[in-house]
Design a protein around this motif. Sequence first.
Motif, PDB file in Angstrom:
ATOM      1  N   LEU A   1      43.445  22.325  42.392  1.00 55.72           N
ATOM      2  CA  LEU A   1      41.908  21.443  42.332  1.00 55.72           C
ATOM      3  C   LEU A   1      42.893  20.202  42.813  1.00 55.72           C
ATOM      4  CD1 LEU A   1      39.412  21.206  42.124  1.00 55.72           C
ATOM      5  CD2 LEU A   1      39.891  21.119  39.893  1.00 55.72           C
ATOM      6  N   TYR A   2      43.748  19.832  41.790  1.00 53.30           N
ATOM      7  CA  TYR A   2      44.581  18.182  42.926  1.00 53.30           C
ATOM      8  C   TYR A   2      45.324  19.001  44.079  1.00 53.30           C
ATOM      9  CZ  TYR A   2      47.617  14.386  42.305  1.00 53.30           C
ATOM     10  OH  TYR A   2      48.012  13.090  42.811  1.00 53.30           O
ATOM     11  N   GLU A   3      45.483  19.320  44.356  1.00 53.30           N
ATOM     12  CA  GLU A   3      46.272  19.748  45.883  1.00 53.30           C
ATOM     13  C   GLU A   3      45.409  19.356  46.836  1.00 53.30           C
ATOM     14  OE1 GLU A   3      49.939  22.777  47.830  1.00 53.30           O
ATOM     15  OE2 GLU A   3      48.468  23.486  46.669  1.00 53.30           O
ATOM     16  N   LYS A   4      44.141  20.456  47.007  1.00 52.61           N
ATOM     17  CA  LYS A   4      42.934  20.375  47.502  1.00 52.61           C
ATOM     18  C   LYS A   4      41.965  19.900  48.186  1.00 52.61           C
ATOM     19  CE  LYS A   4      44.418  25.691  47.832  1.00 52.61           C
ATOM     20  NZ  LYS A   4      43.989  26.366  49.637  1.00 52.61           N
ATOM     21  N   TYR A   5      41.999  19.309  46.237  1.00 48.30           N
ATOM     22  CA  TYR A   5      40.549  18.262  46.173  1.00 48.30           C
ATOM     23  C   TYR A   5      40.614  16.667  45.590  1.00 48.30           C
ATOM     24  CZ  TYR A   5      38.165  22.436  47.973  1.00 48.30           C
ATOM     25  OH  TYR A   5      37.955  23.456  48.750  1.00 48.30           O
ATOM     26  N   ASN A   6      41.919  16.744  45.428  1.00 45.63           N
ATOM     27  CA  ASN A   6      42.647  15.306  45.159  1.00 45.63           C
ATOM     28  C   ASN A   6      41.436  15.240  43.768  1.00 45.63           C
ATOM     29  OD1 ASN A   6      43.738  12.682  44.700  1.00 45.63           O
ATOM     30  ND2 ASN A   6      42.435  11.421  46.573  1.00 45.63           N
ATOM     31  N   LEU A   7      41.141  15.877  42.892  1.00 48.85           N
ATOM     32  CA  LEU A   7      41.041  15.856  41.902  1.00 48.85           C
ATOM     33  C   LEU A   7      41.909  16.428  40.549  1.00 48.85           C
ATOM     34  CD1 LEU A   7      38.607  15.344  39.853  1.00 48.85           C
ATOM     35  CD2 LEU A   7      36.886  17.701  40.073  1.00 48.85           C
ATOM     36  N   LYS A   8      42.094  15.234  39.394  1.00 50.96           N
ATOM     37  CA  LYS A   8      42.801  16.309  38.049  1.00 50.96           C
ATOM     38  C   LYS A   8      41.600  16.461  37.222  1.00 50.96           C
ATOM     39  CE  LYS A   8      46.417  12.374  38.826  1.00 50.96           C
ATOM     40  NZ  LYS A   8      47.553  11.744  38.299  1.00 50.96           N
ATOM     41  N   VAL A   9      41.808  17.480  36.543  1.00 51.74           N
ATOM     42  CA  VAL A   9      41.692  17.640  35.293  1.00 51.74           C
ATOM     43  C   VAL A   9      42.572  18.027  34.406  1.00 51.74           C
ATOM     44  CG1 VAL A   9      39.595  18.639  36.083  1.00 51.74           C
ATOM     45  CG2 VAL A   9      41.415  20.155  35.780  1.00 51.74           C
ATOM     46  N   ILE A  10      42.020  18.770  32.829  1.00 51.39           N
ATOM     47  CA  ILE A  10      43.445  19.375  31.317  1.00 51.39           C
ATOM     48  C   ILE A  10      43.235  20.325  31.508  1.00 51.39           C
ATOM     49  CG2 ILE A  10      44.152  18.484  29.156  1.00 51.39           C
ATOM     50  CD1 ILE A  10      44.748  16.547  30.770  1.00 51.39           C
ATOM     51  N   PRO A  11      44.554  21.138  31.529  1.00 49.12           N
ATOM     52  CA  PRO A  11      44.149  22.648  31.648  1.00 49.12           C
ATOM     53  C   PRO A  11      44.562  22.639  29.688  1.00 49.12           C
ATOM     54  CG  PRO A  11      46.208  21.915  32.676  1.00 49.12           C
ATOM     55  CD  PRO A  11      45.992  20.443  32.260  1.00 49.12           C
ATOM     56  N   GLY A  12      43.878  23.569  29.471  1.00 51.18           N
ATOM     57  CA  GLY A  12      42.929  24.006  28.216  1.00 51.18           C
ATOM     58  C   GLY A  12      44.232  24.490  27.505  1.00 51.18           C
ATOM     59  N   SER A  13      45.438  24.796  27.866  1.00 48.71           N
ATOM     60  CA  SER A  13      46.735  25.002  27.051  1.00 48.71           C
ATOM     61  C   SER A  13      47.400  23.958  26.751  1.00 48.71           C
ATOM     62  CB  SER A  13      47.869  26.236  27.741  1.00 48.71           C
ATOM     63  OG  SER A  13      47.433  25.174  29.050  1.00 48.71           O
ATOM     64  N   PHE A  14      47.259  22.149  27.637  1.00 49.79           N
ATOM     65  CA  PHE A  14      47.638  21.831  27.230  1.00 49.79           C
ATOM     66  C   PHE A  14      47.059  20.755  25.149  1.00 49.79           C
ATOM     67  CE2 PHE A  14      49.430  19.954  31.487  1.00 49.79           C
ATOM     68  CZ  PHE A  14      50.322  21.495  31.987  1.00 49.79           C
ATOM     69  N   LEU A  15      46.188  21.291  25.047  1.00 51.46           N
ATOM     70  CA  LEU A  15      45.760  20.662  24.334  1.00 51.46           C
ATOM     71  C   LEU A  15      45.600  21.949  22.852  1.00 51.46           C
ATOM     72  CD1 LEU A  15      42.369  19.694  26.132  1.00 51.46           C
ATOM     73  CD2 LEU A  15      44.427  17.701  25.441  1.00 51.46           C
ATOM     74  N   GLY A  16      46.251  22.782  23.272  1.00 52.35           N
ATOM     75  CA  GLY A  16      46.290  23.927  21.944  1.00 52.35           C
ATOM     76  C   GLY A  16      47.754  24.034  21.775  1.00 52.35           C
ATOM     77  N   ARG A  17      47.585  25.380  21.021  1.00 56.81           N
ATOM     78  CA  ARG A  17      48.749  25.927  20.776  1.00 56.81           C
ATOM     79  C   ARG A  17      48.720  27.109  20.292  1.00 56.81           C
ATOM     80  NH1 ARG A  17      49.952  21.492  22.232  1.00 56.81           N
ATOM     81  NH2 ARG A  17      50.566  19.401  21.516  1.00 56.81           N
ATOM     82  N   GLU A  18      49.674  28.062  20.382  1.00 60.04           N
ATOM     83  CA  GLU A  18      49.714  29.720  19.998  1.00 60.04           C
ATOM     84  C   GLU A  18      48.988  30.695  20.927  1.00 60.04           C
ATOM     85  OE1 GLU A  18      49.412  30.067  15.984  1.00 60.04           O
ATOM     86  OE2 GLU A  18      51.394  28.463  15.445  1.00 60.04           O
ATOM     87  N   GLY A  19      49.051  30.243  22.149  1.00 56.16           N
ATOM     88  CA  GLY A  19      48.215  30.777  23.031  1.00 56.16           C
ATOM     89  C   GLY A  19      46.665  29.826  23.191  1.00 56.16           C
ATOM     90  N   GLU A  20      46.133  29.265  22.258  1.00 54.15           N
ATOM     91  CA  GLU A  20      44.658  28.402  22.594  1.00 54.15           C
ATOM     92  C   GLU A  20      44.363  27.946  23.353  1.00 54.15           C
ATOM     93  OE1 GLU A  20      41.638  30.189  20.711  1.00 54.15           O
ATOM     94  OE2 GLU A  20      43.395  31.504  19.731  1.00 54.15           O
TER      95      GLU A  20
END
Length: 379
Positions: A326-345
């Motif tokens: 999304l960032y590479e093709k469309y210059n849009l940043k979002v947050i991956p959900g795995s960065f906000l969770g632990r143990e796979g959530e």
Amino acid sequence: MNFETYPFEKLNNLLENVTPCSDHTPLSLTVGEPQFETPQFILDALNAHAPLLNKYPKTSGEAVLREGMLTYLKNRFALELDNRQIIPTFGTREVLFNFPQFLLHDAEAPLMVFPNPFYQIYEGAAKASRAEVVYLDLNEENNFQPVVNEKVLAEANLVILNSPNNPTSSTMSMAQMKQWVELALKYDFVLLNDECYADLYLDEPVPSLLNASVEVGNPEFKNVLVINSISKRSSAPGLRSGFIAGDAAILKAYMVYRTYVGCASPLPLQHAAAAAWADQAHVDVFREKYKKNFDVAKEVLGVDAPEATFYIWLKVNDEIDFTVKLYEKYNLKVIPGSFLGREGEGKGYIRLALVYEEAKTREALERIAALNEELGTRN
């Protein structure tokens, strides 16, 4: 202290060597920071009281600020609190970090319980408090609602809930909140709800945990606390105005602790915040903007609006790959959900913060839809 890398730093590291497509202007749906103008009446109050910068503020908060907050609780939730039951704070990040340290200081083997995925300050507070953590996993199987485990709660010192929730945008019902209050009384743990998104409901107003406490016959809020912030409701994160409210006995001791913390808000900010807390009409204006953004999300991405917040918890195949593309093709940043969770959530999700005006929100969501089409995925 071994703190986890903050999600936005993780994102910077992930995208560090990725060159975004210059055909698109940069956009970001990462940070939950409203991009609307702060209402003029708040700015006027700030400017009018600028000369008070030559005065030290009270750690406990000025009377005008407390009155504004109590007015808010009365008007929004029909709650009649007094000054023993509320403490103004410098936003809510600081109180979420230092309150657990205060509360758990004398506990021999402190145990904190909080949702997963989560606002990262909860984890930082647990580490600073040397507390063991048990997660309340939020996922599709439990409809993103915290599941009760009484064996764990019997040992808990502090349980943090977050409804309406960041990042999943789920909201607990009054019945669920009442159950949690009853459990806090049964097992004698402190129950705190992070209610920073409570005013960003789309249709029906969502209740406070304090309302649930009253409903179960606990009008003195024993073991029950809430925090709230002006940042989202008033598009004024720079005012750094929040509060913690509820159990007067806990707050009395916490106020002594706060005397040493040094988090008093400057007087001009307190007066501006007081004006904002006491007014509800401007919040209605912002809420309509968010409703329009969710209408656009329904149209463009086919996702249903949540009960509250300005977040979309969007399901994708691979959240890391999707974020990079999304960032590479469309210059849009979002947050991956795995960065906000632990143990796979959080795996398989991205969080979108719909904090812009409608036109810019549409542009961002159309870029996501375009990538979905490229990848052959549908939401």
